[in-house]
Scaffold this active site. Sequence first.
Site, mmCIF file in Angstrom:
data_model
loop_
_atom_site.group_PDB
_atom_site.id
_atom_site.type_symbol
_atom_site.label_atom_id
_atom_site.label_comp_id
_atom_site.label_asym_id
_atom_site.label_seq_id
_atom_site.Cartn_x
_atom_site.Cartn_y
_atom_site.Cartn_z
ATOM 1 N N GLU A 1 -6.864 4.925 7.817
ATOM 2 C CA GLU A 1 -6.671 6.342 7.467
ATOM 3 C C GLU A 1 -7.924 6.900 6.792
ATOM 4 O O GLU A 1 -8.267 8.065 6.956
ATOM 5 C CB GLU A 1 -5.421 6.496 6.578
ATOM 6 C CG GLU A 1 -4.153 6.323 7.403
ATOM 7 C CD GLU A 1 -2.971 5.728 6.659
ATOM 8 O OE1 GLU A 1 -2.946 5.747 5.415
ATOM 9 O OE2 GLU A 1 -2.055 5.222 7.354
ATOM 10 N N LYS B 1 0.133 4.249 -0.288
ATOM 11 C CA LYS B 1 -0.505 5.456 0.265
ATOM 12 C C LYS B 1 -0.272 6.625 -0.713
ATOM 13 O O LYS B 1 -0.153 6.391 -1.902
ATOM 14 C CB LYS B 1 0.002 5.739 1.666
ATOM 15 C CG LYS B 1 -0.078 4.482 2.548
ATOM 16 C CD LYS B 1 0.073 4.745 3.993
ATOM 17 C CE LYS B 1 -0.044 3.410 4.734
ATOM 18 N NZ LYS B 1 -0.083 3.547 6.164
ATOM 19 N N GLY C 1 2.476 2.378 10.701
ATOM 20 C CA GLY C 1 3.473 3.435 10.513
ATOM 21 C C GLY C 1 4.178 3.851 11.794
ATOM 22 O O GLY C 1 4.870 4.866 11.820
ATOM 23 N N HIS D 1 -9.529 1.312 4.990
ATOM 24 C CA HIS D 1 -8.239 1.501 5.661
ATOM 25 C C HIS D 1 -8.455 2.493 6.814
ATOM 26 O O HIS D 1 -9.236 3.428 6.694
ATOM 27 C CB HIS D 1 -7.200 2.032 4.671
ATOM 28 C CG HIS D 1 -5.823 2.047 5.249
ATOM 29 N ND1 HIS D 1 -5.405 3.037 6.108
ATOM 30 C CD2 HIS D 1 -4.792 1.176 5.131
ATOM 31 C CE1 HIS D 1 -4.160 2.757 6.491
ATOM 32 N NE2 HIS D 1 -3.768 1.642 5.914
ATOM 33 N N ASN E 1 0.869 -1.179 0.000
ATOM 34 C CA ASN E 1 0.000 0.000 0.000
ATOM 35 C C ASN E 1 0.907 1.230 0.000
ATOM 36 O O ASN E 1 1.493 1.573 1.017
ATOM 37 C CB ASN E 1 -0.885 -0.036 1.268
ATOM 38 C CG ASN E 1 -1.676 1.252 1.453
ATOM 39 O OD1 ASN E 1 -1.791 2.061 0.533
ATOM 40 N ND2 ASN E 1 -2.224 1.435 2.654
ATOM 41 N N SER F 1 3.309 -2.064 10.405
ATOM 42 C CA SER F 1 4.766 -2.155 10.614
ATOM 43 C C SER F 1 5.348 -3.534 10.324
ATOM 44 O O SER F 1 6.221 -4.012 11.049
ATOM 45 C CB SER F 1 5.136 -1.692 12.031
ATOM 46 O OG SER F 1 4.773 -0.334 12.208
ATOM 47 N N GLU G 1 -5.522 -4.676 10.767
ATOM 48 C CA GLU G 1 -4.483 -3.666 10.923
ATOM 49 C C GLU G 1 -4.737 -2.883 12.205
ATOM 50 O O GLU G 1 -5.508 -1.914 12.199
ATOM 51 C CB GLU G 1 -4.518 -2.697 9.740
ATOM 52 C CG GLU G 1 -4.173 -3.325 8.419
ATOM 53 C CD GLU G 1 -3.577 -2.296 7.471
ATOM 54 O OE1 GLU G 1 -2.440 -2.488 7.043
ATOM 55 O OE2 GLU G 1 -4.238 -1.282 7.196
HETATM 56 P P1 PGA Z 1 2.825 0.314 7.640
HETATM 57 O O1 PGA Z 1 1.360 0.571 7.016
HETATM 58 O O2 PGA Z 1 3.322 -0.992 7.079
HETATM 59 O O3 PGA Z 1 3.648 1.486 7.183
HETATM 60 O O4 PGA Z 1 2.653 0.271 9.114
HETATM 61 C C1 PGA Z 1 0.456 -0.472 6.852
HETATM 62 C C2 PGA Z 1 -0.818 0.054 6.231
HETATM 63 O O5 PGA Z 1 -1.223 1.172 6.532
HETATM 64 O O6 PGA Z 1 -1.454 -0.633 5.415
#
Ligand code: PGA
Length: 249
Positions: free
Chosen positions: A97, A11, A172, A95, A9, A211, A166
């Site tokens: 976000e 983003k 992140g 997601h 992903n 992560s 998640e």
């Molecule tokens: P990350 O993000 O691997 O940077 O923690 C995962 C995601 O948001 O899908």
Amino acid sequence: MPKPLVIGNWKMNGSLELTSELIHSIESSIDAKISCEVGLCVPFVYIDLARRILTTQQLSIGAQNISAYSGGAYTGEVSAAMLAEFGCRWVLIGHSERRQLFKETDNELVLKLKLAQENDMCAVFCVGETQQERESGKAFSVIERQIKTLLDDDNVCLEKVVFAYEPVWAIGTGLTATPEEAQKVHAFIRDLLRNKIGQSADKIRIIYGGSVKPENAQSLFDQQDINGGLIGGASLDKDAFLSICQNAK
Ligand code: PGA
């Protein structure tokens, strides 16, 4: 056991140059050492470039969001049919976000998911609790609520959904759920699905995100109900991403 799946992903990262470089180099390095299916969810504007570069079936392109509407006067939106036209195989739905920053609701997410399915794309439905919800012992009830809208809708084909657990506190942040913590939630999600569709639930892919790095991928993917990963930051680094893919066997 379902075939493992690793999805990157990106983003809101990338450029024309980076898309071209990264997709070329990932594609040329996908070899016999990688036995999982691999998807890359890139920003809308790079989807066409990405899919033109691809020649291998093992790697496919997806989007990070779709509109909850099928078409019409919705300025700035991108419909499921448009994405399907560009060969998108995957679409991320819900997601954290999107849920948090863009206030997407459970009901809106079901509409999106059904449009993705009507257009033959595979929806990757993301769920997960915040730090506060976890600390107050609500992690499982939050996840159940997030999934319930799908379970209650008879027009959703659950067998075709990929679920992504998640934990919001792990995205992140460099913090990761331990493999045991993640496994507990994955098993819980599978039980919810089993209660609704029986043994077919065993074939559904439930992937973990938050992560994931080359260093922790193996121990996460070794868990019985973790069928791959949704990778944010590390998907922008070719070597890290390919190493994670190699661990999904
Ligand atoms: P990350 O993000 O691997 O940077 O923690 C995962 C995601 O948001 O899908």
